[in-house]
Design an enzyme around this catalytic site. Structure first.
Site, PDB file in Angstrom:
ATOM      1  N   GLU A 138      62.262  67.805 -53.086  1.00 14.95           N
ATOM      2  CA  GLU A 138      61.106  66.920 -52.891  1.00 14.95           C
ATOM      3  C   GLU A 138      61.563  65.456 -52.903  1.00 14.95           C
ATOM      4  OE1 GLU A 138      58.246  66.991 -56.121  1.00 14.95           O
ATOM      5  OE2 GLU A 138      56.646  66.223 -54.844  1.00 14.95           O
ATOM      6  N   LYS A 213      51.646  67.533 -48.992  1.00 13.78           N
ATOM      7  CA  LYS A 213      51.391  68.134 -50.320  1.00 13.78           C
ATOM      8  C   LYS A 213      49.901  68.144 -50.647  1.00 13.78           C
ATOM      9  CE  LYS A 213      53.004  67.170 -55.092  1.00 13.78           C
ATOM     10  NZ  LYS A 213      54.074  66.486 -55.837  1.00 13.78           N
ATOM     11  N   CYS A 250      55.955  71.110 -54.661  1.00 12.24           N
ATOM     12  CA  CYS A 250      56.000  70.973 -56.127  1.00 12.24           C
ATOM     13  C   CYS A 250      54.770  71.461 -56.881  1.00 12.24           C
ATOM     14  CB  CYS A 250      56.355  69.542 -56.522  1.00 12.24           C
ATOM     15  SG  CYS A 250      56.821  69.477 -58.272  1.00 12.24           S
TER      16      CYS A 250
HETATM   17  N1  LIG Z   1      56.496  66.435 -58.344  1.00 11.06           N
HETATM   18  C1  LIG Z   1      55.537  67.064 -58.996  1.00 11.06           C
HETATM   19  O1  LIG Z   1      54.501  67.367 -58.427  1.00 11.06           O
HETATM   20  N2  LIG Z   1      55.749  67.326 -60.315  1.00 11.06           N
HETATM   21  C2  LIG Z   1      54.773  67.824 -61.183  1.00 11.06           C
HETATM   22  C3  LIG Z   1      55.320  68.414 -62.405  1.00 11.06           C
HETATM   23  C4  LIG Z   1      55.362  69.906 -62.366  1.00 11.06           C
HETATM   24  O2  LIG Z   1      54.639  70.529 -61.603  1.00 11.06           O
HETATM   25  O3  LIG Z   1      56.131  70.474 -63.131  1.00 11.06           O
END
Ligand SMILES: NC(=O)NCCC(=O)O
Length: 423
Positions: A138, A213, A250
């Site tokens: 990401e 996203k 993510c």
């Molecule tokens: N980049 C992101 O969405 N991180 C969120 C933290 C997670 O989902 O562990």
């Protein structure tokens, strides 16, 4: 992160290793007797077609690159049963995890250039290893600066056909490889709106499409809503020369319906490029440390469960290292201000629709994980378990339609004796 156990011994070292080991898998294989390790591994990683996952013979050139540039390189093979009417559909898939290169205090151009240089080596290793589909992590072009809330990091955002895409298009053409490139996107045609986007580059170097996203975290220091908007691209599946793929970026991995939607659109492999830190999510990430009852509980959130429930393969990627920023920030939890997010723990891995999964890449080193997968396994698992067939989508649709209304009331039937006063 520097953690001590109750005896005062270091458990997670400053370098990000666990007691000096790369991963849970390496701790277990080095410390358990082989026959005990075999059983532990059967429970942790599952079996594929009744056997432990086989290793892929990696190319000498790929191995030489990993040795010379000190990155983790591992390869596994998911098989499917032989069918009478279909040929096997084996594709070679790669995941790259990496740390940033230069301190975040240096000129943005230099930081970016250094990341591109590092990625070139890792992508070359994938290319010479015959990878057909490759996914990067990401926001791979930049430090994960969203914790800071400082707007200057928006400078790293690029249009879909920008510099990073052009860089990858050349490599996609060179290696006849589909590349998934998750970046911070600047949508110039819509007033410079910023999105968190995965660009799908075809094996001829063409741009097949993009996905933005869907779910933005509002947890810990993940202040990403300060920077970009909730995606507006739905749940696209991209039909490529090597299979039907999708990207659940993510934090979308915590939303089972997000996984479901990619499955309903026919995905055979879903990639989950992530950036997450040890303190927040590590026990949830691989579902490897849990005993079986806890495992079932945690599985509702995670990639391995998504692979099982949706009869597709999942490739999970997390970045590595601790990124320190110039100015301190707070987490709104009363704890002292700090300059870093914590340790991004790598641990990228693949999960298959039959519940088997690969060991994870290193917790602290750059890495390339390669896996051969016979995509026939997806339909074989649908035929075996019938999850898709037995789901009650019409019931869920009605339930969700009602839930989305402002006057929704939960369907709870209370025991009439509950509120009756005893005489
Ligand atoms: N980049 C992101 O969405 N991180 C969120 C933290 C997670 O989902 O562990």
């Amino acid at each position: 992160m520097d953690k001590k156990n109750e005896n005062g011994e270091e458990s997670v070292n400053k370098d990000g290793s666990i007691c000096g080991y790369d991963s849970l898998h390496t701790i277990l294989s080095a410390n358990l007797k082989p026959h005990i390790y075999q059983e532990v591994s059967r429970l942790l990683h599952g079996l594929n077609c009744g056997k432990p996952l086989e290793l892929v013979a990696l190319s000498a050139n790929g191995k030489a690159l990993s040795f010379e540039h000190d990155f983790d390189l591992q390869g596994f093979c998911f098989r499917a049963d032989k069918e009478f009417l279909r040929e096997p559909r084996v594709v070679r898939v790669g995941l790259i995890q990496n740390s940033i290169v230069l301190p975040t205090t240096l000129h943005f151009l230099d930081q970016k250039k250094a990341i591109f240089q590092k990625l070139k080596l890792l992508i070359d290793a994938a290319g010479v290893s015959g990878v057909n589909i490759l996914c990067l992590q990401e926001a791979w072009t930049m430090p994960f600066a969203f914790c800071t809330r400082e707007k200057r990091w928006c400078e790293f955002a690029e249009p879909v056909d920008g510099e990073s895409t052009q860089f990858l298009q050349e490599l996609a053409r060179k290696y006849n490889m589909v590349i998934i490139s998750p970046i911070l996107e600047r949508d110039v045609n819509h007033g410079d709106t910023i999105w968190n986007t995965a660009i799908i580059i075809g094996n001829h170097g063409n741009i097949i499409g993009k996905h933005r996203k869907n779910h933005i975290p509002r947890v810990g220091d993940f202040n990403e809503s300060t920077y970009y908007m909730e995606g507006n691209t739905g749940h696209p599946v991209f039909e490529t020369a090597f299979g039907k793929i999708a990207v659940n970026i993510c934090y979308g991995r915590h939303h089972p319906l997000n996984w479901l939607a990619f499955g309903l659109n026919g995905a055979e492999i879903v990639f989950n490029p992530s950036a997450t830190v040890g303190e927040l999510s590590e026990p949830m990430w691989p579902i490897e440390l849990a005993n079986p009852s806890i495992e079932i509980f945690l599985m509702v959130l995670q990639a391995r469960n998504a692979a099982i429930a949706n009869s597709y393969f999942v490739g999970s990627i997390n970045r590595v290292g601790t990124e320190v920023f110039p100015n301190p920030f707070t987490s709104g939890d009363g704890k002292p201000q700090h300059k870093d997010f914590g340790h991004f723990y790598g641990s990228s891995h693949f999960s298959a629709p039959d519940g088997s999964c690969t060991p994870s890449l290193s917790r602290f080193r750059d890495g390339l994980l390669i896996s051969d997968m016979d995509l026939n396994l997806c339909r074989q698992l649908k035929d075996k378990w019938g999850f898709r067939m037995t789901a009650r989508y019409e019931l869920y649709a009605e339930m969700l339609a009602n839930y989305s209304k402002a006057d929704y009331e939960p369907q709870v039937i209370s025991d009439p004796l509950l509120h009756k006063k005893s005489p």
